[in-house]
Design a protein around this motif. Structure first.
Motif, short mmCIF file in Angstrom:
data_model
loop_
_atom_site.label_atom_id
_atom_site.label_comp_id
_atom_site.label_asym_id
_atom_site.label_seq_id
_atom_site.Cartn_x
_atom_site.Cartn_y
_atom_site.Cartn_z
N ASP A 261 -16.22 -27.42 -11.70
CA ASP A 261 -16.52 -27.16 -10.29
C ASP A 261 -16.46 -28.48 -9.54
OD1 ASP A 261 -17.24 -25.80 -8.00
OD2 ASP A 261 -19.10 -24.95 -8.82
N THR A 281 -8.76 -22.08 -5.00
CA THR A 281 -8.02 -20.82 -4.95
C THR A 281 -8.96 -19.63 -4.88
OG1 THR A 281 -7.97 -20.71 -7.38
CG2 THR A 281 -6.11 -21.78 -6.30
N TYR A 283 -10.74 -16.11 -5.87
CA TYR A 283 -11.30 -15.75 -7.17
C TYR A 283 -11.91 -14.36 -7.06
CZ TYR A 283 -13.88 -17.06 -11.54
OH TYR A 283 -14.36 -17.17 -12.82
N GLU A 326 -14.89 -20.06 0.91
CA GLU A 326 -15.44 -18.77 0.52
C GLU A 326 -15.52 -17.83 1.72
OE1 GLU A 326 -17.34 -21.93 -2.12
OE2 GLU A 326 -17.00 -21.66 0.03
N ILE A 432 -18.08 -12.09 -12.02
CA ILE A 432 -16.65 -12.38 -12.01
C ILE A 432 -15.93 -11.25 -12.72
CG2 ILE A 432 -14.88 -14.06 -12.60
CD1 ILE A 432 -17.08 -15.06 -10.66
N TYR A 501 -16.23 -15.39 -3.97
CA TYR A 501 -15.89 -16.68 -4.56
C TYR A 501 -14.49 -17.20 -4.21
CZ TYR A 501 -19.77 -16.97 -7.98
OH TYR A 501 -20.99 -17.09 -8.60
N THR A 502 -14.41 -18.50 -4.22
CA THR A 502 -13.16 -19.20 -4.51
C THR A 502 -13.50 -20.11 -5.69
OG1 THR A 502 -13.70 -21.02 -2.98
CG2 THR A 502 -12.35 -19.20 -2.12
N THR A 503 -12.48 -20.64 -6.36
CA THR A 503 -12.75 -21.57 -7.44
C THR A 503 -12.31 -22.97 -7.04
OG1 THR A 503 -10.61 -21.17 -8.49
CG2 THR A 503 -12.45 -19.84 -9.22
N ASP A 516 -2.59 -21.64 -10.93
CA ASP A 516 -3.70 -21.02 -10.22
C ASP A 516 -3.58 -19.50 -10.28
OD1 ASP A 516 -4.77 -23.50 -9.41
OD2 ASP A 516 -3.39 -23.58 -7.70
N VAL A 518 -6.13 -15.58 -9.58
CA VAL A 518 -7.38 -15.01 -9.07
C VAL A 518 -8.41 -14.76 -10.15
CG1 VAL A 518 -6.29 -13.96 -7.05
CG2 VAL A 518 -6.46 -12.66 -9.18
N ASP A 520 -8.94 -17.00 -12.51
CA ASP A 520 -9.33 -18.36 -12.90
C ASP A 520 -9.29 -18.52 -14.43
OD1 ASP A 520 -10.00 -20.98 -12.22
OD2 ASP A 520 -12.13 -20.64 -12.57
#
Length: 529
Positions: A261, A281, A283, A326, A432, A501-503, A516, A518, A520
């Motif tokens: 992170d 990206t 997520y 996000e 997730i 989320y985004t990562t 990349d 979705v 992750d």
């Protein structure tokens, strides 16, 4: 006395030759930040992303993932379905081997499915396999004969899976760690210690070499894996680093090639100074708070649950606190799920002034006021990012409603235990997607999934709608059943959605093969540097 030039030349030649040889034979090593110390590497006992990251390198299901997260053949080289889509036949690769060189067989997968569903295993993730015939009844103890499970090893390289109903997302489900094979002989030999270095054998690209708690987990290439020669990374180190600021420092010191992170308060600096290394990206996941519905103050108090949700300014959280693109969470199922339109909480679309006024009204209806404030504890797993969100939420509730919030943080393993035992009032959580289907999110709040249901939510109509979705073969009608279920869930509000989320990762620019996606998902087998 002067040294002869000829005597001097020979050592230099030897030294040069040694350097060249070392360079040619040097092992390729990648260091990955893993967020937290894994609770376990037992595929049927784990529940979190830190464990899945490692298990994905160690094991391989019938279905695997490509570098971009798409589904590809794994331990099975091919499969076929019956006309009614309720019987699947998988052909295993005959060159599939465990890391000790023994053959991977259909019985290894059968043993895995059976162990996952035995009540004695007490797997929180057993519900993932419920589409299989009799799987739910077995995991609930309603059927005692494990041989009644709809999985059959026809021969060493043929596995049949019979389903309760057609399951369009089955291939995604079978890539999950609950569907990995198990070395049952090793489990019988070592018991609970079967996942320790020296005991654990695996059928994936890597094998477990060492595990030093709170320091590192080292994997080395599985010499018996079918694509061994094509895998470039020889050793991968997973480092459990819960403090994101520390992780950033270690990346900048070249001690890490990949971070788990990025500290939210450092994202602007990272973009400016480490832009070529920063990956951000979308997520498939939802960050949320779960409320314990089995005890006060949230049990039988819908007005209070709504008041806390409506008092949150999600735009401030995503713009000023998380700051990584996000999207404010307006519902449960994140946008972008295959064949599904996510539902939202209507009140969250109100203008801020109107939404806050409604929150205050509901707070009073719930029996609280600024003179008689709610006192509540919020639990989160140790992380600077989670802490900042918890502090921001506390401030919003204090300013808007007068709520007094105490914060409690626990390291990952302890937090997971508190979560499963319902030892909290309000808990930070995140879900997730295990596969790209809305059911994977909605099933979490079924009343029959056990302790993994974070709030203890129970609604027979919700369960009924999801049951209808299970047996529906028309894709449009199936989606409508699930959408109705999500609307009901959001109306009952056992959870408070915060954001989708985004990562964020920092990636050594020398790393090749990273794609990349979705989900992750980034298996080490595809990477190099």
């Amino acid at each position: 006395m002067k040294i002869s030039q000829k005597l001097l030349f020979l050592p230099v030649l030897i030294l040069f030759s040694s350097i060249v040889s070392t360079a040619v034979n040097a092992e390729m090593v990648i260091h990955r930040g893993n967020g937290a110390e894994p609770e376990t590497l037992d595929i049927h006992k784990s529940t979190g992303v830190p464990e899945a990251n490692i298990q994905r390198d160690l094991f391989e299901g019938l279905i695997s993932e490509a570098a971009d997260g798409s589904l590809i053949p794994g331990a099975a080289e091919s499969w076929a379905t019956s006309e009614d889509a309720k019987l699947w036949t998988f052909k295993l690769r005959q060159n599939g081997k465990w890391s000790d060189g023994t053959q991977v067989t259909a019985n290894d997968f059968l043993n895995g499915f059976q162990r996952a569903l035995l009540p004695a295993t007490a797997s929180e993730y057993a519900f993932i396999l419920w589409p299989i015939k009799n799987a739910k009844a077995i995991s609930k103890g309603e059927i005692n004969d494990i041989n009644d499970l709809g999985v059959k090893a026809v021969d060493d390289f043929t596995l049949e899976i019979a389903l309760e109903n057609p399951t369009p997302f089955l291939t995604g489900l079978l890539s999950h760690h609950m569907a990995y094979p198990v070395p049952v002989a090793k489990i019988k030999e070592h018991g609970k210690k079967w996942t320790r270095p020296g005991n654990l054998i695996s059928n994936g690209p890597y094998q477990l070499a060492d595990w030093k708690p709170q320091s590192k987990i080292i994997l080395t290439k599985n010499p018996h894996y079918r694509d061994h020669d094509a895998i470039e990374v020889d050793n991968v180190y997973f480092h459990p680093i819960e403090d994101k600021a520390t992780e950033l420092k270690r990346f900048r010191a070249d001690e890490l090639d990949i971070t788990d992170d990025v500290p939210s308060d450092q994202i602007a600096w990272v973009k400016k100074n480490l832009g070529d290394a920063f990956r951000n990206t979308p997520y498939i996941g939802t960050y949320y708070l779960a409320m314990n519905l089995e005890q006060a103050p949230f049990k039988d108090n819908l007005a209070l649950r709504k008041a806390l949700s409506f008092a949150i300014d999600r735009n401030i959280l995503t713009d000023k606190v998380t700051k990584a693109g996000e999207l404010p969470g307006l519902g449960w199922v994140p946008p972008g799920m295959n064949g599904y339109t996510s539902q939202t909480i209507p009140e969250l679309a109100l203008e801020k002034k109107e939404r806050v006024a409604l929150a205050k009204k509901l707070y009073e209806e719930a029996g609280y006021s600024k003179d008689k404030p709610l006192e509540v504890e919020l639990l989160y797993n140790t992380s600077e990012n989670h802490k900042k969100i918890a502090i921001a939420l506390s401030a919003m509730w204090k300013q808007t409603l007068g709520v007094k919030v105490s914060l409690r943080n626990e390291e990952w393993k302890v937090y997971l235990n508190s979560r499963s035992q319902k030892q909290f009032q309000l808990i930070r959580s995140g879900w997730i997607g295990d596969y790209n289907d809305a059911s994977n999110f909605l099933d979490l709040f079924r009343s029959d999934v056990g302790t993994i249901n974070p709030s203890g939510y129970k609604n027979q109509n919700y369960d009924k709608l999801l049951k209808q979705a299970e047996i529906e073969t028309d894709a449009k009608q199936r989606a409508e059943f699930m959408q109705s279920a999500e609307k009901l869930l959001l109306a009952d509000m056992p959870l408070i959605p915060i954001y989708y989320y985004t990562t964020q990762h920092l990636l050594n620019p020398k790393i090749k093969g990273w794609e990349d996606n979705v989900m992750d998902i980034h298996p080490t087998r595809y990477l190099a540097k």
